[in-house]
Design an enzyme around this catalytic site. Structure first.
Site, mmCIF file in Angstrom:
data_model
loop_
_atom_site.group_PDB
_atom_site.id
_atom_site.type_symbol
_atom_site.label_atom_id
_atom_site.label_comp_id
_atom_site.label_asym_id
_atom_site.label_seq_id
_atom_site.Cartn_x
_atom_site.Cartn_y
_atom_site.Cartn_z
ATOM 1 N N GLU A 146 0.826 -1.218 0.000
ATOM 2 C CA GLU A 146 0.000 0.000 0.000
ATOM 3 C C GLU A 146 0.861 1.270 0.000
ATOM 4 O OE1 GLU A 146 -4.136 -1.590 2.029
ATOM 5 O OE2 GLU A 146 -2.676 -0.614 3.334
ATOM 6 N N GLU A 206 -5.525 -7.973 -1.237
ATOM 7 C CA GLU A 206 -6.294 -7.919 0.006
ATOM 8 C C GLU A 206 -7.745 -7.602 -0.313
ATOM 9 O OE1 GLU A 206 -4.834 -5.312 3.075
ATOM 10 O OE2 GLU A 206 -2.734 -5.768 2.612
#
Length: 489
Positions: A193, A387
């Site tokens: 991320e 995810e």
């Protein structure tokens, strides 16, 4: 002309975790403290303050975390004790039929301070055992090099990623593990991320934002150094492991304009591409032209060394991966509208058409199809959903079992939208549910915010037997994998 919604025969079904939320054993076999080992959980604090650390770490909190006499509870130092349960846990993943397991290597197990000249053999040996166990069960490891786990010393003594020296420390770590596991790991991700530096610079780039005199400069300078480090790590990985595949990873929320007013459309476009420029740099190999205007508005003057732009151009990633949990709605005048407290990334405006999770995350399966199409249209590179998951309060029934039909429903709806994206022509090669076993929440440091197919007997203060038990969703996901996504009943 025909099209198919079927997943590819070699599709990588699995689950995703992070070392700092999973492993525990923070002081075992020479491990050092990481940036995430600083987060506390205080059950007596008001719930509305549990996100405060994630949003902004203070110097006092970092200092106290290094004090061995501190009485605070640091959940990520305990995790769910995967360090001592990895064989049992991987066997459960294998029982579900996992094709892959996304995990991270704790940088502080290999280089406890981050600046050592020689690696810690005990840490390297631990991951040898983990990878060997995965291979024994025919599970492909997908490894993140940096998942909010930079050594705390690199924060406190080097001021984090704005310091260009961190590139060399990261590359030493990366090349060490590439060489060690060259015959055990094919798929790698450089930074988890990476675009979230915008919202939590402490855990992303090691910048303590409290009273920082030039926070925006520090955030984006740190991000630039990560871009260079990612490109050089990609180069090194391809040289050391010729058949390897290296990906970037972003947090991606589909953004919707609150209305069709042109101001809302523009605000939505501006917000979306602020996230996407991070994957633009890593996948396309250059900063988009519009970022010059953004940096000027923020007062940011990137310090680049000669050759940086060429490095970014020469060594882009092989695939693009992302986390997807929710969508968000954007307005040019958000102060006039009801916000969504659970939305960690953009703040955002409440979407009246979407339900919410127990933590206020608005659930939008159709947004995943949109995300996949947008990213594939933009990059034309293979995609990996790294995810996707539902954090919920799981309450065992009288038989000690968790009947988590809500998790099954969430997963079914998102898989259906992946099928639609595949029919649209998207090249999607893997999906890892976050997280397959209950572990510590990244944002709130709770254990009771549960995502897993496997229940772990542990409460928010670390009490419990650590016993692992299968939830109802365990058997459902097993059936999905066995049918390669065809049986969603």
């Amino acid at each position: 002309m025909t099209f198919s919604k079927s997943f590819p025969d070699n599709f990588l079904w699995g689950g995703a975790t992070a070392a700092n939320q999973l492993e525990g054993a923070h002081d075992v076999d020479g491990k050092g403290l990481s940036a995430s080992d600083v987060f506390i959980f205080d059950i007596n604090a008001p719930k509305e303050t549990w996100l405060d650390q994630w949003a902004g770490m203070t110097h006092a909190q970092v200092a106290e975390a290094q004090n061995p006499a501190s009485k605070k509870y640091y959940p990520k130092r305990k995790g769910n004790d995967f360090y001592h349960h990895y064989e049992e846990d991987i066997a459960l993943f294998a029982e579900m039929g996992f094709k892959c397991f996304r995990m991270s290597i704790a940088w502080t197990r290999i280089f406890p301070r981050g600046d050592e000249s020689e690696p810690n053999e005990a840490g390297l040996a631990f991951y040898d055992r983990v990878f060997d166990t995965l291979r024994k069960h025919n599970i492909e490891p997908v490894v993140s090099l940096s998942h909010y786990e930079m050594p705390l010393t690199l924060v406190t003594e080097y001021n984090g990623w704005p310091n260009r020296k961190i590139i060399d420390f990261y590359l030493q770590f990366a090349t060490t593990v590439f060489k060690r596991y060259r015959n055990k790991v094919k798929y790698w991700m450089t930074f988890n991320e990476i675009n979230c530096v915008k919202h939590h610079p402490y855990v992303s780039v090691g910048v303590i934002e409290e009273n920082h005199p030039a926070l925006e400069q520090a955030k984006y300078q740190g991000a630039h150094h990560q871009f260079v480090a990612s490109a050089l790590a990609t180069k090194a990985c391809h040289e050391i492991i010729p058949e390897s595949k290296v990906g970037c990873m972003i947090s991606y929320q589909i953004l919707y304009p609150h209305t069709c007013h042109p101001d809302d459309i523009q605000a939505c476009e501006d917000a979306q591409r602020v996230s996407l420029f991070f994957s633009d740099v890593q996948a396309r190999g250059a900063y988009p032209a519009w970022t010059e205007r953004m940096f000027a508005a923020k007062g940011v003057e990137l310090q680049k060394e000669r050759g940086d732009d060429e490095i970014l151009r020469q060594y882009p990633v092989d695939f693009v991966s992302f986390s997807y949990y929710m969508s968000s709605t954007v307005s040019a005048h958000p102060e006039k509208l009801e916000g969504v407290k659970g939305n960690l990334i953009t703040g955002g405006i409440r979407n009246p058409y979407l339900p919410e999770s127990d933590w206020g995350w608005q659930i939008d399966p159709k947004g995943l199809r949109l995300a996949l199409n947008q990213l594939y249209d933009r990059y034309q590179k293979p995609l990996f959903v790294a995810e996707n998951g539902l954090g919920a309060v799981d309450v065992p029934d009288s038989n000690g079992e968790v009947q988590d039909d809500y998790r099954i429903d969430y997963l079914r709806l998102h898989i259906e939208q992946m099928q639609e994206a595949i029919a649209d022509g998207v090249n999607l090669f893997g999906y890892t549910w976050w997280g397959p076993i209950d572990m510590i929440s990244a944002s709130t440091s709770q254990m009771s915010k549960r995502y897993g197919f496997i229940h772990v007997d542990q409460d928010d203060m670390g009490n419990g037997t650590l016993k692992r038990t299968r939830k109802k969703s365990f058997g459902w996901y097993k059936k999905v994998i066995a049918s390669n996504g065809n049986d969603l009943s």
